[in-house]
Design an enzyme around this catalytic site. Sequence first.
Site, PDB file in Angstrom:
ATOM      1  N   ARG A   1     -13.611 -10.753 -19.885  1.00  0.00           N
ATOM      2  CA  ARG A   1     -13.306 -10.295 -18.366  1.00  0.00           C
ATOM      3  C   ARG A   1     -14.240  -9.420 -18.408  1.00  0.00           C
ATOM      4  O   ARG A   1     -14.647  -8.625 -18.986  1.00  0.00           O
ATOM      5  CB  ARG A   1     -11.700  -9.789 -17.780  1.00  0.00           C
ATOM      6  CG  ARG A   1     -11.021 -10.743 -18.269  1.00  0.00           C
ATOM      7  CD  ARG A   1     -11.036 -11.732 -16.795  1.00  0.00           C
ATOM      8  NE  ARG A   1     -10.136 -12.780 -16.927  1.00  0.00           N
ATOM      9  CZ  ARG A   1     -10.540 -13.880 -17.877  1.00  0.00           C
ATOM     10  NH1 ARG A   1     -11.237 -13.810 -18.504  1.00  0.00           N
ATOM     11  NH2 ARG A   1      -9.193 -15.064 -17.347  1.00  0.00           N
TER      12      ARG A   1
ATOM     13  N   ASN B   1      -1.453 -14.282   4.974  1.00  0.00           N
ATOM     14  CA  ASN B   1      -1.416 -13.751   4.991  1.00  0.00           C
ATOM     15  C   ASN B   1      -3.362 -13.106   4.387  1.00  0.00           C
ATOM     16  O   ASN B   1      -3.810 -12.856   5.177  1.00  0.00           O
ATOM     17  CB  ASN B   1      -0.815 -12.677   3.829  1.00  0.00           C
ATOM     18  CG  ASN B   1       0.332 -11.821   4.026  1.00  0.00           C
ATOM     19  OD1 ASN B   1       0.384 -10.884   4.248  1.00  0.00           O
ATOM     20  ND2 ASN B   1       1.226 -12.753   3.037  1.00  0.00           N
TER      21      ASN B   1
ATOM     22  N   GLY C   1       0.543  -1.154  -0.155  1.00  0.00           N
ATOM     23  CA  GLY C   1      -0.264   0.282   0.280  1.00  0.00           C
ATOM     24  C   GLY C   1       1.076   1.635  -0.221  1.00  0.00           C
ATOM     25  O   GLY C   1       1.655   1.058   0.275  1.00  0.00           O
TER      26      GLY C   1
ATOM     27  N   HIS D   1      -1.733  -6.617 -13.748  1.00  0.00           N
ATOM     28  CA  HIS D   1      -2.856  -6.321 -14.318  1.00  0.00           C
ATOM     29  C   HIS D   1      -3.613  -5.244 -15.453  1.00  0.00           C
ATOM     30  O   HIS D   1      -2.826  -4.753 -16.154  1.00  0.00           O
ATOM     31  CB  HIS D   1      -4.255  -5.429 -13.705  1.00  0.00           C
ATOM     32  CG  HIS D   1      -4.082  -6.126 -12.112  1.00  0.00           C
ATOM     33  ND1 HIS D   1      -3.967  -5.270 -10.789  1.00  0.00           N
ATOM     34  CD2 HIS D   1      -4.895  -6.926 -11.429  1.00  0.00           C
ATOM     35  CE1 HIS D   1      -3.875  -6.487  -9.952  1.00  0.00           C
ATOM     36  NE2 HIS D   1      -4.328  -7.589 -10.752  1.00  0.00           N
TER      37      HIS D   1
ATOM     38  N   TYR E   1      -3.920 -18.541  -4.514  1.00  0.00           N
ATOM     39  CA  TYR E   1      -5.106 -17.046  -4.279  1.00  0.00           C
ATOM     40  C   TYR E   1      -5.953 -17.833  -4.230  1.00  0.00           C
ATOM     41  O   TYR E   1      -7.319 -16.748  -3.144  1.00  0.00           O
ATOM     42  CB  TYR E   1      -4.854 -16.588  -5.834  1.00  0.00           C
ATOM     43  CG  TYR E   1      -5.880 -15.069  -5.168  1.00  0.00           C
ATOM     44  CD1 TYR E   1      -5.617 -13.731  -4.381  1.00  0.00           C
ATOM     45  CD2 TYR E   1      -6.486 -14.399  -6.540  1.00  0.00           C
ATOM     46  CE1 TYR E   1      -6.575 -12.884  -3.814  1.00  0.00           C
ATOM     47  CE2 TYR E   1      -7.794 -13.686  -6.295  1.00  0.00           C
ATOM     48  CZ  TYR E   1      -7.149 -13.374  -4.792  1.00  0.00           C
ATOM     49  OH  TYR E   1      -8.036 -11.815  -5.401  1.00  0.00           O
TER      50      TYR E   1
HETATM   51  N1  UDP Z   1      -3.705  -9.723 -19.999  1.00  0.00           N
HETATM   52  C1  UDP Z   1      -3.152  -9.955 -20.968  1.00  0.00           C
HETATM   53  N2  UDP Z   1      -1.209  -9.372 -20.893  1.00  0.00           N
HETATM   54  C2  UDP Z   1      -1.462  -8.986 -19.722  1.00  0.00           C
HETATM   55  C3  UDP Z   1      -1.925  -8.599 -18.933  1.00  0.00           C
HETATM   56  C4  UDP Z   1      -3.232  -9.405 -18.686  1.00  0.00           C
HETATM   57  O1  UDP Z   1      -3.276 -10.739 -22.286  1.00  0.00           O
HETATM   58  O2  UDP Z   1      -0.618  -7.648 -19.788  1.00  0.00           O
HETATM   59  C5  UDP Z   1      -5.209 -10.881 -20.086  1.00  0.00           C
HETATM   60  C6  UDP Z   1      -4.248 -11.993 -18.925  1.00  0.00           C
HETATM   61  O3  UDP Z   1      -4.602 -12.950 -19.446  1.00  0.00           O
HETATM   62  C7  UDP Z   1      -6.478 -11.453 -18.588  1.00  0.00           C
HETATM   63  C8  UDP Z   1      -7.036 -10.538 -18.737  1.00  0.00           C
HETATM   64  O4  UDP Z   1      -5.186  -9.465 -19.834  1.00  0.00           O
HETATM   65  O5  UDP Z   1      -7.110 -12.757 -19.826  1.00  0.00           O
HETATM   66  C9  UDP Z   1      -7.091  -9.725 -17.390  1.00  0.00           C
HETATM   67  O6  UDP Z   1      -5.670  -9.526 -16.679  1.00  0.00           O
HETATM   68  P1  UDP Z   1      -5.984  -9.186 -15.431  1.00  0.00           P
HETATM   69  O7  UDP Z   1      -4.511  -9.970 -14.813  1.00  0.00           O
HETATM   70  O8  UDP Z   1      -6.069  -7.933 -15.632  1.00  0.00           O
HETATM   71  O9  UDP Z   1      -6.894  -9.627 -14.051  1.00  0.00           O
HETATM   72  P2  UDP Z   1      -7.155 -11.127 -14.022  1.00  0.00           P
HETATM   73  O10 UDP Z   1      -8.550 -11.681 -14.876  1.00  0.00           O
HETATM   74  O11 UDP Z   1      -6.157 -12.042 -14.572  1.00  0.00           O
HETATM   75  O12 UDP Z   1      -7.391 -11.102 -12.561  1.00  0.00           O
END
Ligand code: UDP
Length: 329
Positions: A222, A92, A36, A190, A141
Site C-alpha cells: 500500500r 452518510n 469524531g 488500520h 464504501y
Molecule cells: N492489514 C493486516 N492486518 C491488520 C490490518 C491490515 O495485514 O490487522 C493489511 C491489509 O490487509 C492491507 C494493509 O494492511 O493489505 C492496509 O490495510 P488498512 O486496513 O490499514 O488499509 P486499507 O488498505 O484496507 O485501506
Amino acid sequence: MNVLVAGGAGYIGSHAVKQLIEAGHRVVAVDNLYRGHSQAVHPQATFREIDLADMQSLVDVLAENKIDCVMHFAALAYVGESVADPLSYYENNTAGTISLLKAMDTTGVKRLVFSSTCATYGEPETTPIVETMRQEPISPYGWSKWCVERVLKDYAAADKEFAFVSLRYFNVAGCATDGSLGEDHDPETHLIPVVLQTALGRREKVTVFGTDYPTPDGTCIRDYIHVEDLCTAHITAMEALRPGDGRFYNLGIGRGYSVREVIDSARRITGIDIPVEYGKRRPGDPAVLFADAGKIQHELGWSARYTGIDQIVATAWRWFEKHPNGYTD
Ligand code: UDP
C-alpha cells in the site's frame, strides 16, 4: 478564507483544521461526533455539533460564518463495514454530501474540497494508478464515494460558478509532527494503529492478512501518505480553485510498502518485538495499490514531504506512546 470543515473532529479533519488555522484561515468545524472526538478540534476553531442530514443547520452555519469554501471529510470509511451495512454508507457518504451540497447551493458557497478514495478504482489493472484509469469500485464504501464524484460532475455542469476538487486518498497514516493530534478510531482496523496498539500491549498480536500475494514478500503493498502532507495538499488545492473547476487528484507518495515492511518499521521505531501471526487474506484486499501522484505535483506543485515509512510510523508512535488509550472523549 472562511472554511467550514465537515468532519472536523475526525482523524484527518482535525489535522486539516489545525493546519488551516496555522495557515491563517478562519475555521468552523462541524461534526456529528459519531466517530469524531471534540477534544481533537483545535481550540481556535469554532465547533458545531451537526449531522450532515440536518440541512437547515448546515444552511445556518454556512450563512452565519460567511463561508468561502467547504472541506468535506465527514464519512464512514471501513470497507468491511460497508459490505455488511451498505445503506449506512450510502446514507452518510452519498446522501450526506448531497445534503451538504444543497446547503451550499442555498447559501451560495461555491467551493468544495472533497475527500475521495483510491477505493473508487477497485482492483486496478496496472499500478501505479493514474487518475484516468477505469473506476470500478469493489465495495459499497468505494461506490458511495464514486457516486459523490458523479454528483459533483453533474452539479458543476449545471452551475458554472461552482468549483470542486476531489482528492483520492491512498492509505493515510501518521500523526501531527508536534504530537498534538492523533488517530483514534473505534473500531480500529488500520494497519499502523493496530501494530502500534499491539506494541503498547493493547492487543495480543497483529494478524497479517495473507502471505500468498504476488508481491516480493507475499504481503499486500500500500501507499502510505502522511496525514500532514495530505492536509497540505487540501490547502494547496483549495487555494488553486477557480470558478468552473472540476479537478481530480490522487494523493499518495507514489511508492508502496508491504505489510511486513510496515511491521518491521514499527519494530525498529518502538524497539518492541511486536508479536505477529500469519492469517488468511482479508476479502476485498487488492494485492498492490499505489498512486501515480504526478498530476497534482505537475499542476499544483504539491508533493509529499514524508516518503519513508519509518518517518511516518515515528510520528504515529509519538502520539500513541503518550495516549495509549486514545482521546479521553
Ligand atoms: N492489514 C493486516 N492486518 C491488520 C490490518 C491490515 O495485514 O490487522 C493489511 C491489509 O490487509 C492491507 C494493509 O494492511 O493489505 C492496509 O490495510 P488498512 O486496513 O490499514 O488499509 P486499507 O488498505 O484496507 O485501506
